[in-house]
Design a protein around this motif. Structure first.
Motif, mmCIF file in Angstrom:
data_model
loop_
_atom_site.group_PDB
_atom_site.id
_atom_site.type_symbol
_atom_site.label_atom_id
_atom_site.label_comp_id
_atom_site.label_asym_id
_atom_site.label_seq_id
_atom_site.Cartn_x
_atom_site.Cartn_y
_atom_site.Cartn_z
ATOM 1 N N GLN A 63 -3.629 7.647 10.293
ATOM 2 C CA GLN A 63 -3.894 8.854 9.519
ATOM 3 C C GLN A 63 -2.976 8.928 8.300
ATOM 4 N N LYS A 64 -1.725 8.547 8.498
ATOM 5 C CA LYS A 64 -0.778 8.547 7.378
ATOM 6 C C LYS A 64 -1.193 7.515 6.329
ATOM 7 N N ALA A 65 -1.728 6.403 6.786
ATOM 8 C CA ALA A 65 -2.190 5.364 5.866
ATOM 9 C C ALA A 65 -3.295 5.893 4.960
ATOM 10 N N LYS A 70 -5.217 6.839 -0.501
ATOM 11 C CA LYS A 70 -5.805 7.771 -1.471
ATOM 12 C C LYS A 70 -4.921 7.906 -2.703
ATOM 13 N N SER A 71 -3.616 8.065 -2.495
ATOM 14 C CA SER A 71 -2.679 8.229 -3.602
ATOM 15 C C SER A 71 -2.597 6.969 -4.458
ATOM 16 N N GLN A 113 2.815 -1.492 1.343
ATOM 17 C CA GLN A 113 2.992 -0.140 1.868
ATOM 18 C C GLN A 113 2.328 0.016 3.229
ATOM 19 N N ILE A 114 1.105 -0.494 3.337
ATOM 20 C CA ILE A 114 0.380 -0.384 4.600
ATOM 21 C C ILE A 114 1.034 -1.253 5.668
ATOM 22 N N ALA A 232 -5.787 -1.564 6.613
ATOM 23 C CA ALA A 232 -5.205 -0.658 7.607
ATOM 24 C C ALA A 232 -5.889 -0.831 8.962
ATOM 25 N N ASP A 233 -7.201 -0.938 8.958
ATOM 26 C CA ASP A 233 -7.942 -1.126 10.214
ATOM 27 C C ASP A 233 -7.556 -2.449 10.879
#
Length: 269
Positions: A63-65, A70-71, A113-114, A232-233
């Motif tokens: 969820q944080k990812a 998005k950003s 980042q991810i 991320a997935d």
């Protein structure tokens, strides 16, 4: 012919990664990034030492990812809009190439980042350089972002949290002699094809006054966001152990293959 085409595309990928690694905007300092993302957490020391996945659930990290993706997508699209504004027609092709390096630079930035969010260690060494092992991680991340077949398995092979010690493997044996080099090359060729495609897109949008900037930013937003979600997935599945039962091909056997086959799932108890 197919092998030569793959070699050329793979070479394009390595050249792009080399150019990308020189951009300051690409590098993400793991510790500084995690301190910012988890500022105020009473478990910060554990997060820094072992990774956020040691403290938080995989679902909450996913969820944080979403927010990070998005950003980052918004920032990349704005940058792409500015780069897409028309310039001197004589340097359009060269500028298109530079824009593509910037695009992939932002992709590698987001990938870090991810990856750090899901427990991976620093991509760049202390001198800001990419080792051979790190280049493989970049290929794995970008491959997953573009949905390349075999990229998920490559992410698992290069993952710290999956228990792989890639640095020692590469140090002990040349990359071209490893069992998974054919897969690295195959995934790298897929990325090379995307580099070529993006170069054409950027060159075309450069040639369209004002609207070119809108098209450039729009293309970036449409493509960049799902790329982040794919990675991320993949890292979520990696944490959940979905790739634990994959078998590596014997190096000698892999070298005889013209096409890399999918990893075989071990169904033994």
């Amino acid at each position: 012919m197919a092998d030569k085409s793959q070699d050329k595309l793979y070479s394009t990928t390595l050249q792009t990664i080399g150019a990308v690694s020189k951009l300051p905007v690409v590098r993400v300092d793991r510790e500084a990034y995690l301190r910012k993302q988890f500022a105020g957490s009473p478990h910060l020391d554990v997060i820094l030492e072992r990774g956020p996945q040691a403290v938080f659930t995989t679902e909450s990290l996913r969820q944080k990812a979403n927010g990070i993706i998005k950003s980052s997508t918004a920032k990349t699209s704005l940058s792409s809009f500015a780069a897409g504004l028309p310039g001197n027609p004589a340097v359009m092709v060269a500028a298109g190439g530079a824009d593509v390096v910037q695009y992939f630079g932002f992709a590698v930035n987001l990938a870090q980042q991810i990856a750090y969010l899901f427990g991976e260690d620093n991509l760049f060494d202390g001198g800001g350089q990419l080792s051979e092992a790190a280049q493989m991680r970049v290929i794995a991340y970008l491959g997953a972002m573009f949905g390349a077949a075999g990229a998920a398995a490559l992410v698992s092979q290069t993952s710290k949290v999956a228990g792989a010690n890639l640095g020692k493997k590469v140090a002990a044996q040349a990359l071209t002699k490893t069992a998974w080099y054919p897969l690295v090359k195959k995934v790298g060729a897929v990325i090379g094809k995307q580099v070529t495609k993006k170069t054409v897109e950027k060159t075309i949008t450069k040639a369209v006054p004002v609207v070119g900037g809108v098209l450039s930013g729009g293309l970036t937003y449409v493509t960049f966001r799902p790329m982040g979600h794919r990675l991320a997935d993949t890292l979520v599945k990696n944490l959940n152990g979905d790739f634990d039962n994959e078998l590596e091909l014997n190096a000698e056997f892999a070298a005889t293959l013209n096409v890399v086959v999918a990893p075989v799932e071990n169904t033994a108890d």
